[in-house]
Design a protein around this motif. Structure first.
Motif, PDB file in Angstrom:
ATOM      1  N   ALA A  55       0.852  -1.188   0.000  1.00  0.00           N
ATOM      2  CA  ALA A  55       0.000   0.000   0.000  1.00  0.00           C
ATOM      3  C   ALA A  55       0.891   1.242   0.000  1.00  0.00           C
ATOM      4  N   VAL A  56       0.583   2.188  -0.872  1.00  0.00           N
ATOM      5  CA  VAL A  56       1.290   3.469  -0.913  1.00  0.00           C
ATOM      6  C   VAL A  56       0.274   4.562  -0.639  1.00  0.00           C
ATOM      7  N   THR A  57       0.407   5.233   0.493  1.00  0.00           N
ATOM      8  CA  THR A  57      -0.511   6.324   0.825  1.00  0.00           C
ATOM      9  C   THR A  57       0.045   7.643   0.298  1.00  0.00           C
ATOM     10  N   GLY A  58      -0.836   8.646   0.212  1.00  0.00           N
ATOM     11  CA  GLY A  58      -0.413   9.907  -0.385  1.00  0.00           C
ATOM     12  C   GLY A  58       0.090   9.698  -1.799  1.00  0.00           C
ATOM     13  N   ALA A  59      -0.585   8.810  -2.525  1.00  0.00           N
ATOM     14  CA  ALA A  59      -0.056   8.312  -3.795  1.00  0.00           C
ATOM     15  C   ALA A  59      -0.020   9.354  -4.893  1.00  0.00           C
ATOM     16  N   SER A  60      -0.742  10.466  -4.739  1.00  0.00           N
ATOM     17  CA  SER A  60      -0.756  11.495  -5.776  1.00  0.00           C
ATOM     18  C   SER A  60       0.367  12.511  -5.615  1.00  0.00           C
ATOM     19  N   GLY A  61       1.130  12.424  -4.531  1.00  0.00           N
ATOM     20  CA  GLY A  61       2.254  13.326  -4.318  1.00  0.00           C
ATOM     21  C   GLY A  61       3.516  12.814  -4.984  1.00  0.00           C
ATOM     22  N   GLY A  62       4.579  13.589  -4.882  1.00  0.00           N
ATOM     23  CA  GLY A  62       5.825  13.219  -5.531  1.00  0.00           C
ATOM     24  C   GLY A  62       6.407  11.920  -5.017  1.00  0.00           C
ATOM     25  N   VAL A  63       6.472  11.754  -3.688  1.00  0.00           N
ATOM     26  CA  VAL A  63       6.992  10.506  -3.124  1.00  0.00           C
ATOM     27  C   VAL A  63       6.101   9.344  -3.524  1.00  0.00           C
ATOM     28  N   GLY A  64       4.781   9.542  -3.436  1.00  0.00           N
ATOM     29  CA  GLY A  64       3.849   8.479  -3.751  1.00  0.00           C
ATOM     30  C   GLY A  64       3.947   8.011  -5.192  1.00  0.00           C
ATOM     31  N   MET A  65       3.994   8.956  -6.127  1.00  0.00           N
ATOM     32  CA  MET A  65       4.092   8.579  -7.540  1.00  0.00           C
ATOM     33  C   MET A  65       5.377   7.825  -7.829  1.00  0.00           C
ATOM     34  N   LEU A  66       6.474   8.329  -7.317  1.00  0.00           N
ATOM     35  CA  LEU A  66       7.751   7.662  -7.557  1.00  0.00           C
ATOM     36  C   LEU A  66       7.796   6.310  -6.864  1.00  0.00           C
ATOM     37  N   ALA A  67       7.160   6.187  -5.696  1.00  0.00           N
ATOM     38  CA  ALA A  67       7.108   4.897  -5.007  1.00  0.00           C
ATOM     39  C   ALA A  67       6.342   3.875  -5.843  1.00  0.00           C
ATOM     40  N   ILE A  68       5.222   4.281  -6.434  1.00  0.00           N
ATOM     41  CA  ILE A  68       4.467   3.368  -7.297  1.00  0.00           C
ATOM     42  C   ILE A  68       5.360   2.853  -8.418  1.00  0.00           C
ATOM     43  N   ASP A  69       6.062   3.782  -9.058  1.00  0.00           N
ATOM     44  CA  ASP A  69       6.929   3.422 -10.180  1.00  0.00           C
ATOM     45  C   ASP A  69       8.080   2.528  -9.728  1.00  0.00           C
ATOM     46  N   ILE A  70       8.736   2.897  -8.636  1.00  0.00           N
ATOM     47  CA  ILE A  70       9.913   2.159  -8.159  1.00  0.00           C
ATOM     48  C   ILE A  70       9.535   0.777  -7.637  1.00  0.00           C
TER      49      ILE A  70
END
Length: 332
Positions: free
Chosen positions: A154-169
């Motif tokens: 689960a990635v929270t705050g997914a629309s922010g910079g950390v969240g988006m990059l976490a989804i990708d990474i």
């Protein structure tokens, strides 16, 4: 000595303010590596520092910007020579020393990272502290035996910079990612980055029980507060929750049950002070097997030093989306 423009933060008898100042390299913080800056980026911490909404700087005046990438123009450390491409994130930038929002920056050689093969300077700053934080979370989770077999992350705050990059990474590293965001209109975008499922934060009801059915193998939480407390009972046995933000508050409303019944681990992610050997390891991953595949989609705005106050205002109002890249042209 070269003269250049910088977004410089002051706090003196005239009050707290940030201006575009003209300065020369002799006024920069001490360090072994003088860099002509090409790019920086905007992080939440930069917005707090640039507006005075948060106590980030420990001395004044300083140039803002916790991320920097550019080319070496002079070095007293033999590890670096003129023309080398380098980057630096955190490590006291815009806190105890001048940061990346200026035409030049003088860096401490201990924290200066040679740009790894596989990354451009531009890409390194789209990643910046946000992507470094996500990758540090993945590194710590895997060092604590997180694996895709435990279940989705689960990635929270997914629309922010950390969240988006976490989804990708994380998806690049082989994990199924479930994005949690309060911005349902961005779900198609998040799926395009690699999220296999998107969950509306406003409709994500926690049971309030000390333990609940395991739903996630682990989590990267950018929010804290009630979100963190609600996630912990949903983590599978021996899964990890990495916490790197507190947008939802600094308190944790939870019990010991997830920890002593399922062996869940709560990992703190403090990217600014990461040890050098870990920095090298993480940037090699980010240039290689964990390199985000959608960087040009994730950078949703490119800006100049003069436009930073507007960018900060949008970010602090919760209106930012993705990553903002700063083109630093500080020549005068």
């Amino acid at each position: 000595m070269p003269r250049f423009r910088a977004f410089r933060i002051h706090n003196d008898g005239a009050g707290y303010r940030a201006n575009i100042d003209t300065m020369d390299t002799s006024a920069l913080s001490s360090g072994e590596v003088l860099v002509e800056v090409a790019y920086s980026s905007v992080n939440y911490k930069d917005a707090l520092a640039g507006t005075g909404k948060g106590r980030i700087l420990r001395q004044y005046p300083l140039n803002g910007g916790i991320d920097v990438a550019g080319h070496v123009v002079a070095s007293t450390d033999p590890a670096f020579k003129e023309g080398d491409a380098v980057l630096c994130t955190g490590s006291g930038l815009s806190e105890t020393r001048d940061g990346g929002y200026g035409g030049y920056a003088r860096l401490d050689a201990r924290w200066t990272i040679p740009l790894p093969a596989g990354l451009s300077l531009r890409e390194s700053m789209i990643i910046g502290t946000a992507g470094f934080t996500a990758a540090l979370a993945l590194l710590r989770m895997q060092d604590n035996r997180q694996s895709p077999t435990l279940g989705p992350i689960a990635v929270t705050g997914a629309s922010g910079g950390v969240g988006m990059l976490a989804i990708d990474i994380f998806s690049r590293a082989g994990y199924e990612v479930h994005a949690i965001s309060g911005k349902a209109d961005h779900f198609d975008f998040l799926r395009g980055l690699g999220a296999s499922a998107c969950i509306d934060r406003h409709q994500f009801a926690f049971s309030g029980k000390p333990m609940d059915s395991a739903r996630f193998g682990g989590a990267l939480d950018n929010v804290g507060g009630s979100m963190l407390g609600g996630l912990l009972p949903l983590i599978a046995p021996y899964g990890n929750v990495a916490i790197c933000g507190n947008a939802g508050g600094i308190a944790i409303d939870s019990t010991v049950m997830p920890f002593i019944i399922r062996g869940v681990s709560l990992l703190g992610i403090a990217s600014a002070g990461t040890a050098r050997h870990l920095r090298d390891r993480i940037w090699q991953h980010l240039a290689g097997d964990w390199k985000p595949r959608h960087l040009e989609r994730i950078v949703t705005r490119e800006t100049s030093l003069e436009e930073l106050p507007e960018v900060f205002a949008h970010m602090l109002a919760g209106e930012s989306f993705g990553r903002t890249l700063v083109h630093v042209d500080g020549a005068v």
